[in-house]
Design an enzyme around this catalytic site. Structure first.
Site, PDB file in Angstrom:
ATOM      1  N   MET A   1      52.908 -20.562   5.472  1.00 57.51           N
ATOM      2  CA  MET A   1      53.078 -19.162   5.870  1.00 57.51           C
ATOM      3  C   MET A   1      54.397 -18.627   5.326  1.00 57.51           C
ATOM      4  O   MET A   1      54.903 -17.592   5.800  1.00 57.51           O
ATOM      5  CB  MET A   1      53.020 -19.022   7.386  1.00 57.51           C
ATOM      6  CG  MET A   1      51.664 -19.452   7.953  1.00 57.51           C
ATOM      7  SD  MET A   1      51.248 -18.670   9.513  1.00 57.51           S
ATOM      8  CE  MET A   1      52.549 -19.294  10.553  1.00 57.51           C
TER       9      MET A   1
ATOM     10  N   LEU B   1      60.067 -20.465   3.446  1.00 64.78           N
ATOM     11  CA  LEU B   1      60.058 -21.879   3.061  1.00 64.78           C
ATOM     12  C   LEU B   1      61.392 -22.559   3.339  1.00 64.78           C
ATOM     13  O   LEU B   1      62.458 -21.981   3.162  1.00 64.78           O
ATOM     14  CB  LEU B   1      59.705 -22.010   1.574  1.00 64.78           C
ATOM     15  CG  LEU B   1      58.341 -21.431   1.168  1.00 64.78           C
ATOM     16  CD1 LEU B   1      58.094 -21.668  -0.324  1.00 64.78           C
ATOM     17  CD2 LEU B   1      57.200 -22.013   1.997  1.00 64.78           C
TER      18      LEU B   1
ATOM     19  N   HIS C   1      58.715 -27.667   3.812  1.00 64.32           N
ATOM     20  CA  HIS C   1      57.666 -27.195   2.904  1.00 64.32           C
ATOM     21  C   HIS C   1      57.868 -27.803   1.513  1.00 64.32           C
ATOM     22  O   HIS C   1      56.907 -28.202   0.841  1.00 64.32           O
ATOM     23  CB  HIS C   1      57.711 -25.668   2.773  1.00 64.32           C
ATOM     24  CG  HIS C   1      57.466 -24.911   4.033  1.00 64.32           C
ATOM     25  ND1 HIS C   1      58.435 -24.161   4.654  1.00 64.32           N
ATOM     26  CD2 HIS C   1      56.356 -24.781   4.804  1.00 64.32           C
ATOM     27  CE1 HIS C   1      57.922 -23.579   5.744  1.00 64.32           C
ATOM     28  NE2 HIS C   1      56.670 -23.950   5.854  1.00 64.32           N
TER      29      HIS C   1
ATOM     30  N   GLN D   1      45.596 -16.430  13.376  1.00 63.80           N
ATOM     31  CA  GLN D   1      46.037 -17.566  14.186  1.00 63.80           C
ATOM     32  C   GLN D   1      47.119 -17.198  15.196  1.00 63.80           C
ATOM     33  O   GLN D   1      47.637 -18.061  15.887  1.00 63.80           O
ATOM     34  CB  GLN D   1      46.454 -18.752  13.303  1.00 63.80           C
ATOM     35  CG  GLN D   1      47.721 -18.536  12.507  1.00 63.80           C
ATOM     36  CD  GLN D   1      47.890 -19.617  11.453  1.00 63.80           C
ATOM     37  OE1 GLN D   1      47.127 -19.691  10.500  1.00 63.80           O
ATOM     38  NE2 GLN D   1      48.883 -20.483  11.629  1.00 63.80           N
TER      39      GLN D   1
ATOM     40  N   GLU E   1      53.258 -33.592   9.097  1.00 63.15           N
ATOM     41  CA  GLU E   1      53.086 -34.232  10.415  1.00 63.15           C
ATOM     42  C   GLU E   1      53.793 -33.433  11.498  1.00 63.15           C
ATOM     43  O   GLU E   1      53.548 -33.631  12.676  1.00 63.15           O
ATOM     44  CB  GLU E   1      53.645 -35.661  10.383  1.00 63.15           C
ATOM     45  CG  GLU E   1      52.778 -36.622   9.606  1.00 63.15           C
ATOM     46  CD  GLU E   1      53.290 -38.053   9.669  1.00 63.15           C
ATOM     47  OE1 GLU E   1      54.374 -38.287  10.243  1.00 63.15           O
ATOM     48  OE2 GLU E   1      52.606 -38.929   9.124  1.00 63.15           O
ATOM     49  N   LYS E   2      54.692 -32.542  11.108  1.00 58.62           N
ATOM     50  CA  LYS E   2      55.365 -31.665  12.073  1.00 58.62           C
ATOM     51  C   LYS E   2      54.331 -30.979  12.979  1.00 58.62           C
ATOM     52  O   LYS E   2      54.539 -30.814  14.173  1.00 58.62           O
ATOM     53  CB  LYS E   2      56.193 -30.633  11.297  1.00 58.62           C
ATOM     54  CG  LYS E   2      56.539 -29.361  12.005  1.00 58.62           C
ATOM     55  CD  LYS E   2      57.662 -29.575  12.963  1.00 58.62           C
ATOM     56  CE  LYS E   2      58.218 -28.328  13.601  1.00 58.62           C
ATOM     57  NZ  LYS E   2      57.324 -27.259  13.908  1.00 58.62           N
ATOM     58  N   ASP E   3      53.225 -30.553  12.358  1.00 61.52           N
ATOM     59  CA  ASP E   3      52.119 -29.943  13.101  1.00 61.52           C
ATOM     60  C   ASP E   3      51.025 -31.002  13.203  1.00 61.52           C
ATOM     61  O   ASP E   3      49.996 -30.924  12.537  1.00 61.52           O
ATOM     62  CB  ASP E   3      51.642 -28.690  12.365  1.00 61.52           C
ATOM     63  CG  ASP E   3      52.759 -27.667  12.250  1.00 61.52           C
ATOM     64  OD1 ASP E   3      52.989 -26.936  13.211  1.00 61.52           O
ATOM     65  OD2 ASP E   3      53.442 -27.625  11.199  1.00 61.52           O
TER      66      ASP E   3
ATOM     67  N   GLN F   1      47.454 -30.085  14.169  1.00 60.51           N
ATOM     68  CA  GLN F   1      46.847 -29.310  13.075  1.00 60.51           C
ATOM     69  C   GLN F   1      46.376 -30.237  11.952  1.00 60.51           C
ATOM     70  O   GLN F   1      45.293 -30.066  11.388  1.00 60.51           O
ATOM     71  CB  GLN F   1      47.878 -28.316  12.548  1.00 60.51           C
ATOM     72  CG  GLN F   1      47.475 -27.596  11.280  1.00 60.51           C
ATOM     73  CD  GLN F   1      48.503 -26.546  10.898  1.00 60.51           C
ATOM     74  OE1 GLN F   1      48.563 -25.492  11.508  1.00 60.51           O
ATOM     75  NE2 GLN F   1      49.316 -26.825   9.898  1.00 60.51           N
TER      76      GLN F   1
ATOM     77  N   SER G   1      61.788 -25.808  10.820  1.00 57.66           N
ATOM     78  CA  SER G   1      60.698 -24.886  11.134  1.00 57.66           C
ATOM     79  C   SER G   1      61.132 -23.482  10.749  1.00 57.66           C
ATOM     80  O   SER G   1      62.301 -23.121  10.944  1.00 57.66           O
ATOM     81  CB  SER G   1      60.404 -24.939  12.638  1.00 57.66           C
ATOM     82  OG  SER G   1      59.626 -23.824  13.016  1.00 57.66           O
TER      83      SER G   1
HETATM   84  P1  AMP Z   1      53.901 -23.297   8.120  1.00 56.26           P
HETATM   85  O1  AMP Z   1      54.472 -22.464   7.015  1.00 56.26           O
HETATM   86  O2  AMP Z   1      54.804 -23.425   9.296  1.00 56.26           O
HETATM   87  O3  AMP Z   1      52.488 -22.909   8.474  1.00 56.26           O
HETATM   88  O4  AMP Z   1      53.817 -24.774   7.548  1.00 56.26           O
HETATM   89  C1  AMP Z   1      53.157 -25.035   6.337  1.00 56.26           C
HETATM   90  C2  AMP Z   1      53.046 -26.523   6.163  1.00 56.26           C
HETATM   91  O5  AMP Z   1      54.347 -27.105   6.159  1.00 56.26           O
HETATM   92  C3  AMP Z   1      52.284 -27.206   7.310  1.00 56.26           C
HETATM   93  O6  AMP Z   1      51.469 -28.237   6.777  1.00 56.26           O
HETATM   94  C4  AMP Z   1      53.392 -27.751   8.151  1.00 56.26           C
HETATM   95  O7  AMP Z   1      53.018 -28.868   8.933  1.00 56.26           O
HETATM   96  C5  AMP Z   1      54.404 -28.144   7.107  1.00 56.26           C
HETATM   97  N1  AMP Z   1      55.743 -28.252   7.675  1.00 56.26           N
HETATM   98  C6  AMP Z   1      56.387 -27.311   8.429  1.00 56.26           C
HETATM   99  N2  AMP Z   1      57.584 -27.788   8.833  1.00 56.26           N
HETATM  100  C7  AMP Z   1      57.693 -29.045   8.335  1.00 56.26           C
HETATM  101  C8  AMP Z   1      58.692 -30.067   8.409  1.00 56.26           C
HETATM  102  N3  AMP Z   1      59.813 -29.895   9.095  1.00 56.26           N
HETATM  103  N4  AMP Z   1      58.465 -31.240   7.773  1.00 56.26           N
HETATM  104  C9  AMP Z   1      57.310 -31.433   7.081  1.00 56.26           C
HETATM  105  N5  AMP Z   1      56.341 -30.516   6.970  1.00 56.26           N
HETATM  106  C10 AMP Z   1      56.520 -29.338   7.592  1.00 56.26           C
END
Ligand code: AMP
Length: 292
Positions: free
Chosen positions: A36, A39, A43, A67, A154-156, A159, A191
């Site tokens: 989303m 970054l 990411h 979502q 794995e953070k999510d 999901q 995050s």
């Molecule tokens: P988001 O932009 O928050 O929807 O995240 C996009 C992708 O990045 C998802 O697969 C998340 O699980 C991953 N992601 C977000 N934060 C982290 C993190 N701290 N470490 C690893 N992957 C992450």
């Protein structure tokens, strides 16, 4: 030194299809990294893992409206396009899909992918609309890009399980790869929503990973499940969180509850609130052996 090559910007579904088809025709292996935006290094870890496992990385940036519940932060969610593009260039991503909501959700849109089982409970209970929105958008992206692999953090953790389940159930020919959580030097899981935290809130937020790692260590050492979790929730209260949605111990493979004596892989998952920010995190339980 030559400046890094900017990724090709794909604005429309037809651009994404064309780019992916062309790469495939050249025999290249494609990795998809859905995001989303806003970054951060978490990411970028997914992008780098994608580049290690494939020839071409396509990152998507789309703040997916379906979502978010009406009371959630869709409007406030950080949007940092120029910085995102710079980070993707530096990481070496070859393309970024940056669609418009009207392209992803044409007039009359009425289809939804609902994954049962792993979607129930935890985030599924506290954000009931979320996994339907995630599963639907990820399915759409996989159908258009048809990547060989797709990477998720794995953070999510829940999901990641939902998406792994959906590609099995719908026979989508893609390998889903989970990438470990990237943390800052204090252990706070990176995050996009950390941008909402004030300096004081960040200090509180940083306690979450300590509480979870400590609980995982105690369970790994044979501690009583209920007692350890109760203590973790108490510590979260003392650390200054404004609410604990859950701190739960689950079977790492299917997120089912675990009973005392369970010997499989386990995960501790948590969602807490500090000020107006909701944070999630999770850690693996290592070295667990059933106490004798
Ligand atoms: P988001 O932009 O928050 O929807 O995240 C996009 C992708 O990045 C998802 O697969 C998340 O699980 C991953 N992601 C977000 N934060 C982290 C993190 N701290 N470490 C690893 N992957 C992450």
């Amino acid at each position: 030194m030559t400046p890094p090559q900017k990724p090709q910007v794909l604005r429309h579904i037809s651009d994404l299809r064309g780019f992916a088809a062309d790469a495939k025709a050249r025999g290249l292996r494609i990795a998809l990294v859905p995001t989303m935006g806003a970054l951060h290094d978490g990411h970028i870890a997914l992008v780098k893992e994608g580049l290690a496992r494939a020839d071409i990385v396509i990152t998507s940036i789309f703040v997916n409206p379906t979502q978010f519940a009406p009371h959630e932060d869709f409007g406030a969610y950080p949007r940092t396009w120029d910085a995102d593009l710079d980070k993707l260039s530096a990481a070496g991503a070859q393309a970024v899909f940056f669609p418009d909501a009207r392209d992803m959700y044409p007039d009359g849109f009425s289809t939804s992918i609902l994954v049962g089982g792993v979607s129930a409970g935890l985030e599924g209970e506290h954000r009931p609309q979320m996994f339907g929105g995630v599963a639907t958008i990820v399915t759409k992206l996989l159908l258009q890009a048809q990547p060989h692999i797709a990477l998720f953090g794995e953070k999510d953790y829940q999901q990641l399980q939902v998406i792994s389940r959906l590609v099995i159930d719908l026979n989508i020919p893609v390998e889903i790869i989970g990438v470990p959580t990237m943390r800052d030097e204090a252990g706070l899981a990176l995050s996009s929503r950390n941008a909402y935290l004030s300096a004081e809130e960040r200090v509180i937020a940083t306690q979450l990973n300590r509480i979870l790692f400590r609980a995982a260590e105690q369970i790994g050492a044979g501690g009583d499940f209920d007692g350890v979790l109760r203590e973790a929730r108490e510590q979260a209260g003392k650390a200054g969180f404004d609410g604990v949605d859950y701190i739960a111990l689950r079977d790492a493979r299917n997120l089912q509850d675990v009973e005392a004596g369970f010997t499989g892989e386990m995960r501790i998952l948590a969602a807490v609130r500090v000020g107006k920010t909701r944070l999630i995190d999770n850690v693996a339980v290592r070295g667990y052996a059933v106490p004798v």
